[in-house]
Design a protein around this motif. Sequence first.
Motif, PDB file in Angstrom:
ATOM      1  N   UNK A 100      24.237  17.159  42.539  1.00 34.39           N
ATOM      2  CA  UNK A 100      23.316  15.862  42.925  1.00 34.39           C
ATOM      3  C   UNK A 100      23.834  15.142  44.153  1.00 34.39           C
ATOM      4  N   UNK A 101      22.977  14.129  44.606  1.00 30.76           N
ATOM      5  CA  UNK A 101      23.348  13.033  45.668  1.00 30.76           C
ATOM      6  C   UNK A 101      23.788  11.853  45.323  1.00 30.76           C
ATOM      7  N   UNK A 102      24.896  11.244  45.608  1.00 32.02           N
ATOM      8  CA  UNK A 102      25.660  10.247  45.257  1.00 32.02           C
ATOM      9  C   UNK A 102      24.552   9.063  45.524  1.00 32.02           C
ATOM     10  N   UNK A 103      24.155   9.265  46.870  1.00 33.36           N
ATOM     11  CA  UNK A 103      23.286   8.257  47.434  1.00 33.36           C
ATOM     12  C   UNK A 103      21.666   8.079  46.903  1.00 33.36           C
ATOM     13  N   UNK A 104      21.444   8.842  46.109  1.00 31.21           N
ATOM     14  CA  UNK A 104      20.082   8.989  45.306  1.00 31.21           C
ATOM     15  C   UNK A 104      20.118   7.553  44.687  1.00 31.21           C
ATOM     16  N   UNK A 105      19.067   7.040  44.587  1.00 32.04           N
ATOM     17  CA  UNK A 105      19.069   5.679  44.139  1.00 32.04           C
ATOM     18  C   UNK A 105      19.377   5.492  42.552  1.00 32.04           C
ATOM     19  N   UNK A 106      19.153   6.436  41.710  1.00 34.55           N
ATOM     20  CA  UNK A 106      19.309   6.483  40.391  1.00 34.55           C
ATOM     21  C   UNK A 106      20.778   6.506  40.204  1.00 34.55           C
ATOM     22  N   UNK A 107      21.634   7.395  41.037  1.00 33.01           N
ATOM     23  CA  UNK A 107      22.986   7.706  40.783  1.00 33.01           C
ATOM     24  C   UNK A 107      23.727   6.359  41.520  1.00 33.01           C
ATOM     25  N   UNK A 108      23.290   5.760  42.677  1.00 35.52           N
ATOM     26  CA  UNK A 108      23.967   4.952  43.377  1.00 35.52           C
ATOM     27  C   UNK A 108      23.975   3.531  42.618  1.00 35.52           C
ATOM     28  N   UNK A 109      22.828   3.479  41.970  1.00 39.18           N
ATOM     29  CA  UNK A 109      22.704   2.048  40.936  1.00 39.18           C
ATOM     30  C   UNK A 109      23.582   2.086  40.060  1.00 39.18           C
TER      31      UNK A 109
END
Length: 179
Positions: free
Chosen positions: A160-169
């Motif tokens: 997954x992408x760390x900067x995707x809003x779900x994860x980064x939040x």
Amino acid sequence: MRYYHYISAIILILLISSCGAYKKDSSRTSYPLESSPREYKDVRNHYAQLLHVHPHKLNPALYAYIDEWIGTPHRLGGQDKSGIDCSGFVNNLFQRVYNMKLPRTSREMAEIVKRKYDHQLKEGDLVFFAFGEKEIDHVGVYLHNDMFVHVSTKRGVMISNLKESWFYKYLKRCGTPRM
């Protein structure tokens, strides 16, 4: 028959890419079992393309391990191919790839990292999340270009992408294990 598989793959990609309303861009950022590169002869080249890096920047043992486990389902407390949880996956990965034993839980792992900011992360660093509470309850391994491998409760081992809003939040800590 081959034509049917190509059309099915394109439809699947379109469906997956349209489902995430919170995504920052239209590029696909998660790679579940359906897109497993097991059929590729050169795993390192496949992951280099996926992560947009030169193949020589990748640790071949790490990506062979990831490729072996991609799509394995989540199971709380699990430690094998029938089901594994995030800390079990990370612990097994570190034992096999880096010959390093980590604590069993994500909270304990978080206590032994030399902290870094997310822009300082290197391949093999750990990323920690707290979903719903203040305490860390999820861990993954950083790869390259903001991508990380982890175990999703719904989709199993995936990238997954760390900067995707779900994860980064929910990102709480990241760093290099020190032992």
